[in-house]
Design an enzyme around this catalytic site. Structure first.
Site: not given
Length: 574
Positions: A69, A143, A167
């Site tokens: 990420k 996310s 997330s």
């Protein structure tokens, strides 16, 4: 529950890289990546790993590919947190990622995300919404959207996300993946762009519980550069009991679920019963109320502290929803923040009392699976609903393992979470394995002290519950050397006494080995009644472990039962 996918065999690193880039081209999902490394660079790294393996190196994650990420630093790649103007070039790799690389994993690139890790939808990014890997008209969840989709598409083996509000779990639910959100600080957040620094967790996605756990275990451990990092405590629990006790929400707590998700959760609970778990409904309303503080209370001020000043400059690439949420937090007051901290302290106390009689809380991961169009029409309301069951976990210091549950009636993925108190992560993994019908559970916590038992503490014997209460983990059947004899003592309940004699003057005595934490062994010893004691025991395979013995006066007058070949055999012959 769904049957777990079989863990792949150790890949040939260069072949795995070639397959991944072929899959990237075939999938045609450019929105997954913010920075994708060049094939030649990744292939060369894979070739170097192959050479290390040939030279005899031990690399537990050799050749496995990692999607990171883009709010987690990887040296040599920019970190953007999903906002181009925020980009910087980190001098070093986040410690969690560095540990994966040291174990032989290879970073493919940096993935798209809800900007500044603010959202559960996967649509709040100037790089475009990340479409669901299985159903492109639906959201991927955020996310950590890009990392989850990279795994679900078969491009990466391990997806690294972060989880403040859910997330690392909601995208897992939307893609039939496993998502591990360990106890806060167990996987260090060094090198992570903070969202809410006190409540951020580095998380892992994988197709199997085994691989997700292996990756989490590699990343776990204290890190001096992260002041919030933590180590496994001296009283860490190493196993769930043979019959796990699960709490589930009362019906009134489930009103946020869509009808098909409610049906899928009911069937998932039935599957847990069939898997041998005990189930009891409890009211978790105070936890659901605490969850609202993450965005609707003063806690959101931590997001402003992280990136608010930057967003106040109105960068062109700022997502308007994210900017509005974070900028509004500038109005938070000190007294309001203090009041919310007091509310959270009370919620933590409630959670501890609620979970004390149970091994875990079984929850739906999220409430529904919305379309991209629905989120575009209602970006705030849907996002808030998706975090109903995830938002409170970090706020009240709980760990969670997200796994696939029963599919919806229409065949779409549905996920559940096994939620446990801080540092009971291995218990959650064990229960997840049970719910997935796995033969064994992988080890997230691999430490402790081995204890050999030969009688009343064996798995089918009357005092075995004492080991379960201490979180002891079965480590295998054992036999002593032939320097031991076994006696039957007149105790309540009946117990054997193991007696050390000369080599060859006894017989190999069968028993079982259990792993306990240091504190658990101390409590066990402190409560040990006479005439029992603990001493060093020599095993047939050459190991020396701590095990049961008894005082000389108790064994001297006891019946010698060595000839029976163990305690169970003696009891059967009586």
């Amino acid at each position: 529950m769904t049957t777990p996918q079989t863990a792949p065999a150790t890949p040939v690193p260069t072949a795995r890289v070639a397959a991944a880039y072929a899959r990237i081209a075939a999938a045609d999902r450019p929105e997954v990546w913010i920075t994708l490394r060049e094939f030649d660079d990744v292939h060369a790294e894979a070739a170097a790993i192959e050479q290390r393996l040939a030279d005899g190196a031990t690399l537990p994650l050799a050749g496995l590919l990692v999607a990171v990420k883009d709010n987690v630093d990887v040296a040599g790649l920019p970190t953007t947190a999903g906002c181009p103007e925020y980009a910087y070039s980190p001098a070093e790799t986040a410690s969690a990622i560095a540990r994966l690389v040291a174990a032989g994993a290879i970073v493919l690139g940096k993935t798209n995300l809800d900007q500044f890790a603010t959202g559960l939808v996967g649509t709040r990014s100037p790089h475009g919404a990340v479409r669901n890997a299985l159903h492109p008209e639906l959201i991927s969840g955020g996310s950590s959207s890009g990392s989850a989709v990279a795994v679900a598409l078969g491009i990466a083996d391990i997806g690294i996300g972060t989880d403040t509000a859910g997330s690392g779990r909601v995208p897992a639910a939307f893609h039939d993946l496993v998502g591990i959100k360990a106890t806060l600080g167990i996987i260090p957040a060094h090198g992570v762009v903070p969202a809410c620094a006190d409540y951020d967790a580095v998380t892992v996605f994988a197709a199997t519980l085994d691989l997700a756990t292996r990756a989490a275990a590699v990343m776990a451990g204290a890190e001096g550069r992260d002041p919030r990092s933590r180590s496994w405590p001296a009283d860490v629990r190493f196993a769930a009991p043979q019959v796990p006790r699960l709490a589930v929400p009362v019906p009134a707590n489930l009103d946020a679920l869509s009808p098909e998700y409610r049906d899928a959760f009911d069937r998932s609970v039935c599957a847990a019963l069939e898997a041998g778990c005990k189930i009891e409904a409890v009211d978790i309303a105070p936890l659901l109320e605490a969850a609202l503080l993450l965005y609707d209370g003063s806690i959101v001020a931590e997001r402003y502290a992280a990136v608010g000043a930057f967003l106040d400059t109105a960068p062109a690439g700022a997502d308007p929803t994210v900017a509005a949420i974070i900028s509004a937090a500038a109005a938070t007051t000190g007294p309001g923040f203090a009041a919310d901290l007091d509310t959270l302290a009370r919620a933590r106390a409630f959670a501890a009392e609620l979970l004390e009689p149970f091994d875990a809380l079984l929850l739906p991961t999220t409430t529904e699976h919305p379309s991209l169009a629905a989120v575009q029409a209602d970006p705030i309301g849907i996002n808030r609903r998706l975090g109903t069951f995830t938002n409170f976990c970090n706020l009240v210091d709980l760990a969670a393992v997200a796994i696939p549950g029963a599919a919806t009636a229409t065949g779409y993925p549905f996920g559940v979470m096994i939620v446990v108190p801080a540092f009971a992560d291995q218990v959650a993994v064990d229960i997840a394995a049970r719910l997935q019908n796995a033969d064994t559970a992988p080890l997230l916590v691999d430490r402790g002290i081995d204890l050999a038992v030969f009688g009343a503490h064996l798995r089918d014997q009357p005092l075995h519950w004492q080991l379960e209460e201490l979180g002891a983990r079965f480590a295998g059947a054992i036999r002593t050397t032939d320097a031991y004899r076994l006696t039957a003592m007149a105790t309540t309940p009946p117990k054997p006494g193991l007696v050390r004699t000369e080599p060859g003057a006894g017989a190999p005595i069968p028993g079982e080995l259990y792993r306990l934490s240091e504190a658990a062994l101390g409590r066990f010893l402190a409560a040990l009644p006479a005439p029992m004691a603990l001493t060093a025991i020599e095993l047939e395979d050459g190991r020396g472990v701590i095990g049961f013995t008894a005082t000389h006066d108790a064994t001297a007058t006891a019946a010698d039962i060595t000839e029976y070949g163990g305690w169970r055999a003696y009891l059967s012959a009586r």
